[in-house]
Design a protein around this motif. Structure first.
Motif, PDB file in Angstrom:
ATOM      1  N   ARG A   1      31.637  42.607  15.455  1.00 38.59           N
ATOM      2  CA  ARG A   1      32.908  42.337  14.788  1.00 38.59           C
ATOM      3  C   ARG A   1      33.575  41.086  15.346  1.00 38.59           C
ATOM      4  NH1 ARG A   1      33.010  45.049  10.110  1.00 38.59           N
ATOM      5  NH2 ARG A   1      32.700  47.279  10.390  1.00 38.59           N
TER       6      ARG A   1
ATOM      7  N   VAL B   1      36.958  41.255  10.651  1.00 34.56           N
ATOM      8  CA  VAL B   1      38.029  42.242  10.458  1.00 34.56           C
ATOM      9  C   VAL B   1      39.351  41.491  10.516  1.00 34.56           C
ATOM     10  CG1 VAL B   1      36.955  44.371  11.182  1.00 34.56           C
ATOM     11  CG2 VAL B   1      37.835  42.831  12.902  1.00 34.56           C
ATOM     12  N   LEU B   2      40.220  41.816   9.564  1.00 32.83           N
ATOM     13  CA  LEU B   2      41.454  41.061   9.444  1.00 32.83           C
ATOM     14  C   LEU B   2      42.638  41.823  10.027  1.00 32.83           C
ATOM     15  CD1 LEU B   2      41.119  39.706   5.787  1.00 32.83           C
ATOM     16  CD2 LEU B   2      40.263  38.732   7.921  1.00 32.83           C
ATOM     17  N   GLY B   3      43.327  41.187  10.949  1.00 37.19           N
ATOM     18  CA  GLY B   3      44.598  41.720  11.415  1.00 37.19           C
ATOM     19  C   GLY B   3      45.696  41.175  10.528  1.00 37.19           C
TER      20      GLY B   3
ATOM     21  N   GLN C   1      47.749  41.244  15.816  1.00 42.74           N
ATOM     22  CA  GLN C   1      46.844  42.362  15.589  1.00 42.74           C
ATOM     23  C   GLN C   1      45.390  41.946  15.826  1.00 42.74           C
ATOM     24  OE1 GLN C   1      46.768  44.244  11.735  1.00 42.74           O
ATOM     25  NE2 GLN C   1      46.479  46.249  12.648  1.00 42.74           N
TER      26      GLN C   1
ATOM     27  N   PHE D   1      42.860  43.943  18.340  1.00 46.78           N
ATOM     28  CA  PHE D   1      41.519  44.432  17.996  1.00 46.78           C
ATOM     29  C   PHE D   1      40.512  44.053  19.091  1.00 46.78           C
ATOM     30  CE2 PHE D   1      42.345  44.413  13.117  1.00 46.78           C
ATOM     31  CZ  PHE D   1      42.918  45.661  13.225  1.00 46.78           C
TER      32      PHE D   1
ATOM     33  N   ASN E   1      37.584  46.853  20.123  1.00 47.44           N
ATOM     34  CA  ASN E   1      37.067  47.174  18.793  1.00 47.44           C
ATOM     35  C   ASN E   1      36.345  45.989  18.154  1.00 47.44           C
ATOM     36  OD1 ASN E   1      37.789  50.011  17.914  1.00 47.44           O
ATOM     37  ND2 ASN E   1      39.690  49.324  18.843  1.00 47.44           N
TER      38      ASN E   1
ATOM     39  N   LEU F   1      42.750  53.740  17.593  1.00 44.45           N
ATOM     40  CA  LEU F   1      42.166  52.425  17.878  1.00 44.45           C
ATOM     41  C   LEU F   1      41.426  52.468  19.213  1.00 44.45           C
ATOM     42  CD1 LEU F   1      42.121  49.628  16.546  1.00 44.45           C
ATOM     43  CD2 LEU F   1      44.093  49.009  17.939  1.00 44.45           C
TER      44      LEU F   1
ATOM     45  N   THR G   1      35.891  52.335  13.983  1.00 47.67           N
ATOM     46  CA  THR G   1      37.059  51.606  13.516  1.00 47.67           C
ATOM     47  C   THR G   1      36.580  50.587  12.491  1.00 47.67           C
ATOM     48  OG1 THR G   1      36.722  50.303  15.490  1.00 47.67           O
ATOM     49  CG2 THR G   1      38.573  51.797  15.505  1.00 47.67           C
ATOM     50  N   PHE G   2      37.449  50.224  11.580  1.00 48.76           N
ATOM     51  CA  PHE G   2      37.142  49.268  10.509  1.00 48.76           C
ATOM     52  C   PHE G   2      36.089  49.797   9.546  1.00 48.76           C
ATOM     53  CE2 PHE G   2      37.469  46.575  14.495  1.00 48.76           C
ATOM     54  CZ  PHE G   2      38.841  46.498  14.450  1.00 48.76           C
TER      55      PHE G   2
ATOM     56  N   LEU H   1      46.649  50.659   8.546  1.00 50.19           N
ATOM     57  CA  LEU H   1      46.984  49.288   8.953  1.00 50.19           C
ATOM     58  C   LEU H   1      46.488  49.029  10.369  1.00 50.19           C
ATOM     59  CD1 LEU H   1      48.661  46.726   8.042  1.00 50.19           C
ATOM     60  CD2 LEU H   1      50.490  47.650   9.438  1.00 50.19           C
ATOM     61  N   MET H   2      46.562  50.082  11.219  1.00 45.85           N
ATOM     62  CA  MET H   2      46.212  49.870  12.615  1.00 45.85           C
ATOM     63  C   MET H   2      44.724  49.967  12.908  1.00 45.85           C
ATOM     64  SD  MET H   2      49.449  51.210  14.779  1.00 45.85           S
ATOM     65  CE  MET H   2      48.880  50.438  16.276  1.00 45.85           C
TER      66      MET H   2
ATOM     67  N   GLY I   1      41.524  47.202   9.482  1.00 47.41           N
ATOM     68  CA  GLY I   1      40.985  45.855   9.485  1.00 47.41           C
ATOM     69  C   GLY I   1      40.919  45.210   8.115  1.00 47.41           C
TER      70      GLY I   1
END
Lengths: 250, 224
Positions: A126, A159-161, A166, A170, A175, B65, B87-88, B166-167, B170
């Motif tokens: 990621r 992956v977009l914050g 954010q 991540f 993550n 998370l 996650t994601f 949202l948390m 992703g």
């Protein structure tokens, strides 16, 4: 003595509802700038005796709040666009807009291995990036990814914050192994937790110019004017430099 | 409405369907146990089940998370098994939503099971019905309305989820970009047209769901 207790009550209420001191400046500040802003705040308050109150949020949210009458004196955005829009809408003091900081994006890997080759090799699951349609740091990151020529290869790993804060979270929570974040975020970490980062050449992306504006509410506020002057002073610029930002002359 | 918005809607419906199915499967034994047990653990379990009602989604999102991340035991094991992160991912959202909507399934089921008269179950047992048999042929039909309310509320609450996604989501199209996230992004980018279209759909849907629940609650119970 009902009169005395009523008086007492009024004094207490008055103290609780104390109007803001005359020399108080309310600053709406973009999330990525908060660590630097806190340092600026301390230096500014020590020097002038004025009081600073911070409201942190994403540039888009703060913009919407200001448009709808939020009581801020100064807006420190993470882009040029939103302050310009406010100016066009007559919500700032004309001519008060200027670039107070230029953000630097970096590719960050807490495990230490952050460089262009790793982006090309793609040996990670990621890559965290701020949402390019919401955040200037995200747009800049996508430009770098495009310039390196790995846009398609990396698309499934992104992956977009919602903002660069954010994206940072991540990576910080493990993550995502890698992420495009603001240099200022890494410099705010204790030295032993910074890992490694790669600073892409400025030519690879449009500089993230962060603009400030004096809002209409702050037009007559001496603390607001003093704060903007402080931001441009040598002392203010030294703080910016320490937190990884370039100044507007860059 | 753009194709991306339609994809977000479909993803949201898929998520809600999967979560509802899991919650009914999980909520039934849990609700039954809570309704019948005399264990001292019961208030603790009830409190844990009700936590998502009170906790801000940011708290749940923050723990997820960390708890689902590759460095955690669960996230790490998942990574070993599947090669992807929790996650994601859609699976991660399912897990998060099951936790987040748990009380909306368990509480109506527990209330329905508590209303099943004990003598009926005892009578079934005296006729040599196994406990499972008694459960299926007496408790389940008597609790039909509880099942329906649990299903509708779980589904609706998952559709309306925002903070947790949202948390840990992703914002990946077709994987974690649900309607509420799409609306948030539309508002932030000043695309009020898209935001209006999606919001109106959610508003009408939520109203319809709550109206259904209200109508069902009103109707007098049928004689057994």
């Amino acid at each position: 003595m009902p009169h005395r207790s009523l008086f007492f009550l009024l004094v207490v209420l008055g103290a609780l509802m104390r109007p803001a001191a005359a020399a108080e400046v309310r600053v709406a500040v973009a999330g990525n700038f908060v660590p630097a802003m806190e340092a600026l705040e301390a230096a500014f308050e020590a020097e002038t005796g004025h009081e600073v109150t911070l409201a942190a949020g994403s540039t888009g949210k703060l913009y919407a709040q200001i448009v709808h009458g939020a009581p801020f004196d100064v807006f420190l955005a993470a882009d040029e666009d939103r302050p310009a829009r406010l100016e066009a809408g007559g919500m700032t003091v004309p001519g008060s807009r200027f670039t107070y900081a230029v953000g630097r994006i970096v590719l960050w890997a807490p495990d230490g291995a952050a460089n262009e080759e790793r982006l090309k090799a793609g040996d990670f699951r990621r890559l965290a990036v701020a949402n390019p349609s919401l955040a200037p740091y995200g747009a800049a990151a996508m430009q770098v990814i495009g310039a390196v020529g790995v846009e398609e290869a990396l698309a499934p790993k992104l992956v977009l914050g919602e903002d660069v804060g954010q994206a940072f979270a991540f990576v910080r929570t493990g993550n995502a192994e890698l992420g495009f974040v603001a240099l200022s975020q890494i410099l705010a970490l204790p030295e032993e937790e910074r890992g490694g980062w790669w600073t892409p050449a400025q030519a690879l992306y449009t500089p993230v110019r962060q603009d400030a504006a004096l809002l209409r509410r702050g037009a007559e506020n001496e603390a607001a004017t003093a704060f903007l002057d402080f931001l441009r002073s040598a002392a203010g610029r030294a703080v910016l430099e320490r937190y990884g930002y370039g100044d507007g002359a860059e | 409405m753009s194709g991306a918005d339609a994809a977000a809607l479909w993803l949201t419906v898929r998520l809600a369907l999967v979560v509802t199915a899991i919650l009914l499967a999980l909520g039934t034994p849990l609700g039954w146990w809570l309704a019948r047990t005399r264990s001292r653990a019961r208030p603790f379990v009830e409190a844990v089940v009700a936590l998502p009602l009170v906790l801000p989604p940011t708290v749940l999102g923050f723990y997820l998370l960390i708890g689902l991340g590759p460095a955690s035991p669960i996230g790490g094991a998942w990574l070993e098994l599947t090669g992807g992160t929790l996650t994601f991912s859609f699976t991660g959202l399912v897990l998060a939503s099951v936790l987040y909507s748990l009380p909306f399934a368990v509480q109506p089921l527990q209330a329905a099971f508590e209303a099943v008269p004990e003598p009926l179950l005892e009578a079934a047992q005296s006729l040599r019905a196994s406990p499972l048999d008694a459960f299926w042929s007496i408790a389940v039909p008597l609790s039909a309305r509880g099942f329906l309310i649990a299903a509708v509320l779980s589904f609706a609450h998952t559709i309306g989820e925002f903070g947790v996604v949202l948390m840990v989501g992703g914002n990946i199209a077709g994987e974690t970009r649900v309607v509420s996230i799409a609306i948030y992004e539309a508002v932030e980018t000043l695309s009020y047209g898209d935001a209006h279209a999606l919001s109106l759909i959610l508003l009408s849907f939520s109203f319809a769901v709550l109206l259904c629940v209200a109508l069902f609650r009103r109707r007098p119970a049928r004689a057994v």
